[in-house]
Design an enzyme around this catalytic site. Structure first.
Site, PDB file in Angstrom:
ATOM      1  N   VAL A  58       0.812  -1.225   0.000  1.00 33.33           N
ATOM      2  CA  VAL A  58       0.000   0.000   0.000  1.00 33.33           C
ATOM      3  C   VAL A  58       0.840   1.267   0.000  1.00 33.33           C
ATOM      4  CG1 VAL A  58      -1.871  -1.163   1.224  1.00 33.33           C
ATOM      5  CG2 VAL A  58      -0.193   0.149   2.526  1.00 33.33           C
ATOM      6  N   LYS A  59       2.160   1.141   0.035  1.00 28.61           N
ATOM      7  CA  LYS A  59       3.015   2.324   0.142  1.00 28.61           C
ATOM      8  C   LYS A  59       3.277   2.965  -1.231  1.00 28.61           C
ATOM      9  CE  LYS A  59       3.786   2.201   4.638  1.00 28.61           C
ATOM     10  NZ  LYS A  59       3.104   0.992   5.103  1.00 28.61           N
TER      11      LYS A  59
END
Length: 331
Positions: free
Chosen positions: A138-139
């Site tokens: 998700v980064k």
């Protein structure tokens, strides 16, 4: 820069390289993922918290100063400020505070690649002894799993390289003897915290899209800001003058968070809460932390909700999110 298997491994190696052990106390934010504190426990140290700034949701430097001043000098060995949601803290100010009280400084920059404060770019190593990033899916930069440590200190860099790979070196300048080209030495008890070549290849390809992804996140944030500007029930993120927000998260605060969370899920919008205060987790309560310890973090938690925020989110999808939130507010 030292690439590792994940962000938690990066934090753990930093704690070890900084010499954390029994009797060492380190201050961090309660408004973060549990790994920011767990890394100190892994090394045998003790985690202390200070409250957050209610306007930025980051660790409050005034609260940390108060904590340091209330204890004998030397009580605390380090500070871990967290660049929460993508807003970097002012690392020059934190460096001055850390130096005043003899503390090391570790910047948890996992949320903020590309973000900046007036004094630095997130994780650039200019002020902190060490900084860490995560490459979780998700980064901003994703390698499936992965992490990175940055530092300007050669002594810490050398320790990290050794600790990352079982404590083993083949560096001729570090060996106690050199019987042949095959020779290596395990000099400390290290870990297998290497990142794979496949993950690195993916990460390198992601770097080429990093600036475009950051620009898209900021454009999405501007659209959210404009849409909610006239809704007094919705508190949108505050970005102080001179700061560049990286928008890993777009967090709003609303009076009835659970009702909005359930309403969004009923419309197939999967919002999330970031974070349950670390000191309220059952394990941390066994260490002596309790409700009421950090009222700003707890008040924030009762109202916070992270809306969808990622570069592939289309304008039409975001419009649907905005409309669904507005319908709930106006109901």
């Amino acid at each position: 820069a030292v690439a590792v298997s994940n962000g938690t491994a990066a934090l753990h190696l930093c704690a070890l390289a900084l010499g954390v052990g029994p009797g060492h106390r380190v201050i961090t934010s309660p408004n973060t993922f549990v790994a920011s504190g767990n890394c100190i426990l892994y090394a045998g140290g003790e985690v202390a918290f200070a409250d957050i700034d209610p306007s930025t949701y980051c660790l409050d430097i005034a609260a940390v100063r108060k904590k340091l001043e209330a204890a004998p000098k030397g009580t605390y060995q380090g500070i871990i400020p967290v660049d929460f949601a993508g807003l970097p803290v002012d690392m020059a100010a934190w460096r001055a505070l850390a130096d005043e009280f003899g503390c090391w400084l570790l910047e948890d920059a996992c949320h903020a690649p590309g973000g900046h404060s007036p004094s630095h770019r997130a994780g650039d190593g200019q002020w902190a002894d060490l900084a860490i990033f995560s490459f979780h899916p998700v980064k901003h930069i994703a390698t499936g799993e992965g992490g990175m440590i940055t530092t300007a200190r050669k002594d810490l860099y050398d320790k990290l390289l050794l600790l990352r790979t079982h404590g083993i070196t083949k560096d001729p300048t570090q060996l106690h003897q050199q019987p042949g080209g095959w020779y290596y030495e395990m000099q400390v008890l290290g870990y297998n915290y290497r990142i794979t070549d496949l993950q690195c290849a993916l990460g390198l390809s992601q770097l080429g899209r990093a600036e475009a992804g950051l620009a898209r996140r900021r454009a999405l944030a501007q659209r959210y800001d404009a849409a909610f500007a006239n809704h007094p029930a919705i508190v949108t993120p505050e970005v102080p003058s001179g700061y560049g927000h990286a928008y890993h998260l777009y967090v709003v605060q609303v009076p009835d968070r659970k009702a909005l969370y359930d309403h969004l899920r009923a419309h197939q919008i999967f919002a999330q809460v970031h974070y349950i205060p670390v000191h309220l987790q059952p394990y941390y309560r066994t260490l002596g932390h309790a409700p009421g310890d950090y009222p700003q973090a707890e008040a924030y938690y009762e109202r916070c909700l992270s809306l969808p925020m990622y570069p592939a989110l289309s304008d039409a999808e975001q419009d649907y999110v905005i409309e669904t939130v507005q319908n709930w507010v106006n109901a």
